[in-house]
Design a protein around this motif. Sequence first.
Motif, mmCIF file in Angstrom:
data_model
loop_
_atom_site.group_PDB
_atom_site.id
_atom_site.type_symbol
_atom_site.label_atom_id
_atom_site.label_comp_id
_atom_site.label_asym_id
_atom_site.label_seq_id
_atom_site.Cartn_x
_atom_site.Cartn_y
_atom_site.Cartn_z
ATOM 1 N N CYS A 438 0.836 -1.128 -0.260
ATOM 2 C CA CYS A 438 -0.016 -0.006 -0.037
ATOM 3 C C CYS A 438 0.856 1.208 -0.026
ATOM 4 N N TYR A 439 0.300 2.486 -0.358
ATOM 5 C CA TYR A 439 1.051 3.576 -0.433
ATOM 6 C C TYR A 439 0.216 4.740 -0.245
ATOM 7 N N PRO A 440 0.291 5.778 0.658
ATOM 8 C CA PRO A 440 1.898 5.837 1.310
ATOM 9 C C PRO A 440 1.590 5.085 2.731
ATOM 10 N N ALA A 441 2.583 5.123 3.490
ATOM 11 C CA ALA A 441 2.653 4.701 4.670
ATOM 12 C C ALA A 441 2.077 5.798 5.888
ATOM 13 N N ILE A 442 1.403 5.309 6.766
ATOM 14 C CA ILE A 442 1.014 6.083 7.717
ATOM 15 C C ILE A 442 1.785 6.336 8.888
ATOM 16 N N GLU A 443 2.083 7.411 9.492
ATOM 17 C CA GLU A 443 3.112 7.785 10.348
ATOM 18 C C GLU A 443 2.432 8.787 11.481
ATOM 19 N N SER A 444 3.243 8.801 12.494
ATOM 20 C CA SER A 444 3.080 9.875 13.570
ATOM 21 C C SER A 444 1.672 9.723 14.291
ATOM 22 N N HIS A 445 1.089 10.780 14.453
ATOM 23 C CA HIS A 445 -0.309 10.486 15.412
ATOM 24 C C HIS A 445 -1.387 9.599 14.659
ATOM 25 N N GLU A 446 -1.346 9.758 13.178
ATOM 26 C CA GLU A 446 -2.356 8.666 12.575
ATOM 27 C C GLU A 446 -1.906 7.332 12.602
ATOM 28 N N TRP A 447 -0.493 7.140 12.750
ATOM 29 C CA TRP A 447 -0.124 5.698 12.829
ATOM 30 C C TRP A 447 -0.572 5.289 14.165
ATOM 31 N N ARG A 448 -0.551 5.990 15.543
ATOM 32 C CA ARG A 448 -1.004 5.763 16.579
ATOM 33 C C ARG A 448 -2.439 5.534 16.614
ATOM 34 N N GLY A 452 -3.051 1.587 16.421
ATOM 35 C CA GLY A 452 -3.163 1.353 17.824
ATOM 36 C C GLY A 452 -1.580 1.102 18.393
ATOM 37 N N CYS A 453 -0.561 1.736 17.601
ATOM 38 C CA CYS A 453 0.737 1.889 18.036
ATOM 39 C C CYS A 453 1.408 0.397 17.758
ATOM 40 N N ASP A 454 0.919 -0.312 16.599
ATOM 41 C CA ASP A 454 1.464 -1.600 16.562
ATOM 42 C C ASP A 454 2.945 -1.445 16.086
ATOM 43 N N PRO A 455 3.784 -2.233 16.611
ATOM 44 C CA PRO A 455 5.207 -2.343 16.430
ATOM 45 C C PRO A 455 5.469 -2.794 15.131
ATOM 46 N N LYS A 456 4.744 -3.845 14.786
ATOM 47 C CA LYS A 456 5.132 -4.384 13.560
ATOM 48 C C LYS A 456 4.735 -3.466 12.223
ATOM 49 N N ASN A 457 3.790 -2.703 12.231
ATOM 50 C CA ASN A 457 3.224 -1.961 11.122
ATOM 51 C C ASN A 457 3.692 -0.284 11.228
ATOM 52 N N THR A 458 5.041 -0.257 11.667
ATOM 53 C CA THR A 458 5.702 0.980 11.652
ATOM 54 C C THR A 458 5.886 1.591 10.317
ATOM 55 N N ARG A 459 6.014 2.780 10.105
ATOM 56 C CA ARG A 459 6.151 3.571 8.841
ATOM 57 C C ARG A 459 6.988 2.772 7.896
ATOM 58 N N TRP A 460 6.537 2.587 6.571
ATOM 59 C CA TRP A 460 7.412 1.793 5.679
ATOM 60 C C TRP A 460 7.739 0.521 6.009
ATOM 61 N N SER A 461 6.830 -0.283 6.784
ATOM 62 C CA SER A 461 7.300 -1.629 7.145
ATOM 63 C C SER A 461 6.035 -2.469 7.062
ATOM 64 N N TYR A 462 6.175 -3.694 6.601
ATOM 65 C CA TYR A 462 5.318 -4.802 6.738
ATOM 66 C C TYR A 462 4.020 -4.274 5.999
ATOM 67 N N HIS A 463 2.891 -4.231 6.621
ATOM 68 C CA HIS A 463 1.698 -3.837 5.721
ATOM 69 C C HIS A 463 1.517 -2.402 5.608
ATOM 70 N N ASN A 464 2.164 -1.791 6.404
ATOM 71 C CA ASN A 464 2.206 -0.060 6.167
ATOM 72 C C ASN A 464 3.318 0.453 5.347
ATOM 73 N N GLY A 465 3.283 0.208 4.033
ATOM 74 C CA GLY A 465 4.043 0.710 3.077
ATOM 75 C C GLY A 465 5.313 -0.269 3.022
ATOM 76 N N GLY A 466 5.229 -1.429 3.202
ATOM 77 C CA GLY A 466 6.430 -2.408 2.919
ATOM 78 C C GLY A 466 6.229 -2.847 1.532
ATOM 79 N N SER A 467 7.355 -3.457 1.036
ATOM 80 C CA SER A 467 7.557 -3.987 -0.097
ATOM 81 C C SER A 467 7.406 -5.592 -0.177
ATOM 82 N N TRP A 468 6.570 -6.137 -1.021
ATOM 83 C CA TRP A 468 6.089 -7.605 -0.947
ATOM 84 C C TRP A 468 6.553 -8.251 -2.166
ATOM 85 N N PRO A 469 7.617 -9.064 -2.440
ATOM 86 C CA PRO A 469 7.947 -9.657 -3.612
ATOM 87 C C PRO A 469 6.615 -10.567 -4.229
ATOM 88 N N VAL A 470 5.783 -11.172 -3.384
ATOM 89 C CA VAL A 470 4.617 -11.996 -3.797
ATOM 90 C C VAL A 470 3.987 -11.094 -4.738
#
Length: 567
Positions: A438-448, A452-470
């Motif tokens: 997905c694009y773009p990543a959400i960050e800062s207050h919007e990310w929280r 819910g302050c997900d430590p795996k979905n920080t900005r540009w990581s995993y589902h939050n703007g991560g890049s998936w070869p599949v």
Amino acid sequence: MELPQNGSVKSNDSLLTVAEIEEIDFSKFMDRPPRPLNMDRKRSFDERSMSELSIGFSPRHSSRNVDNFSRNIDHADFVYSPSRRSGINTPMSQHSFEPHPMVGEAWDALRRSLVHFRGRPVGTIAALDNSEEELNYDQVFVRDFVPSALAFLMNGEPEIVKNFILKTLRLQSWEKKIDRFQLGEGVMPASFKVLHDPVRNTETLIADFGESAIGRVAPVDSGFWWIILLRAYTKSTGDTSLAELPECQKGMRLILSLCLSEGFDTFPTLLCADGCCMIDRRMGVYGYPIEIQALFFMALRCALILLKQDEEGKEFVERIVKRLHALSFHMRSYFWLDLKQLNDIYRYKTEEYSHTAVNKFNVIPDSLPEWIFDFMPSRGGYFIGNVSPARMDFRWFCLGNCIAILSSLATPEQSTAIMDLIESRWEELVGEMPLKVCYPAIESHEWRIVTGCDPKNTRWSYHNGGSWPVLLWLVTAACIKTGRPQIARRAIELAETRLLKDSWPEYYDGKQGRYIGKQARKNQTWSIAGYLVAKMLLEDPSHLGMVSLEEDKQMKPVMRRSNSWTF
């Protein structure tokens, strides 16, 4: 069919038919000598317009339309893809040309991921990474197995796919409870695991319908992927006997009963909870996410092909056709965004009341995110992430847009516009490793707030703007269907610089996808299979028929903006 100087393939309608695809000399895009395609094709049932079945269902015409459908399906010709074998170091390989060295490594890795139940292969595990805690990565996921299944079908090995379809079908019949609540009968599992008892020398299957998942959300997409895979198997093998089994027919009807049931909905789209699909954690995709709507549309079209014309089947055919017309109109009208539509939304008036309202969902123009104005190119467009009352999620979601192209939810013009967007926003959507989920990543207050302050979905990581070869296989299929294979080739070559060297990671982090994901599993099976399917699609474009449905001309609305219905 001509190839312009820039290498792109264009037809008069921009979008190519299966027959046109087979006439293209794709050797111009390959590192090997050209290989003739199988030209002995007939018009298959699923390549016909749905208008030949029934259009504009009404109580007065329902019985007549169902009768017409029955006459059509009696003469249905399920043309199968030729199942050309691809890959090296596999028992099925037949070609003498030398493919990319990664292909052989990928096949070896894919075969190592096979899961057997009582002596038969029934799927592939999510990842074979011994360096990390297994969690549920040692299970067979329905959505994860789809690219593996396609790879085996394209390589002429359908038996594992048949076994998977039947085993998951049996799991569907299990009683499903979360705490004291019983799930719908048609829910398919998110995943299953084979348990070995060395003492008793027995094997049993354990399924997860969401009761063990993070957030305890049932997988809405599993049932849709199952129907899509059943159609791919039928198309690839030409064997209709599997789909015609009473158990498979009942399984489809149970899935359809869940998503076609009547309720309080005023839209034809499906209302979903967060975390119900590939994005299986809290990411603000609750409501009407594009991924689910596109999969829903494709599954309905596949079911229309596969359902038998008995008394029960005819009832579902009528409901499916009515829903498809409403769903295609809704998605093409309200989810579609291009420069003109963005400008219209920017100028919306609010608090309109009556059926003539232009701003039907009362979206406040001040809620438009700043990034969208620079992101939207002059030529191009896409289906946005979500539309619901007073809310539009303008994020780009790769999977939903690719499925929209493959299912022909997107019109030929919209499909071309999506590919134009990918080309013009290559750095943002592809970067150094394809492709952004997905694009773009959400960050800062919007990310929280959103995650819910997900430590795996920080900005540009995993589902939050991560890049998936599949996602390579989906983009490649979309590129071939729209006559733009050079885009797919560019993305695949980019992935080949790192995937094997990095041990096939699950995802990459960073704005450009430069870093292996901080919690990414290595030897992720669908990263491996996604690469193989992408390579085989380019090698033999006739495989596209397994995962692509041609446009139904009668479902195409007149895309004019008027106060009578325009959003």
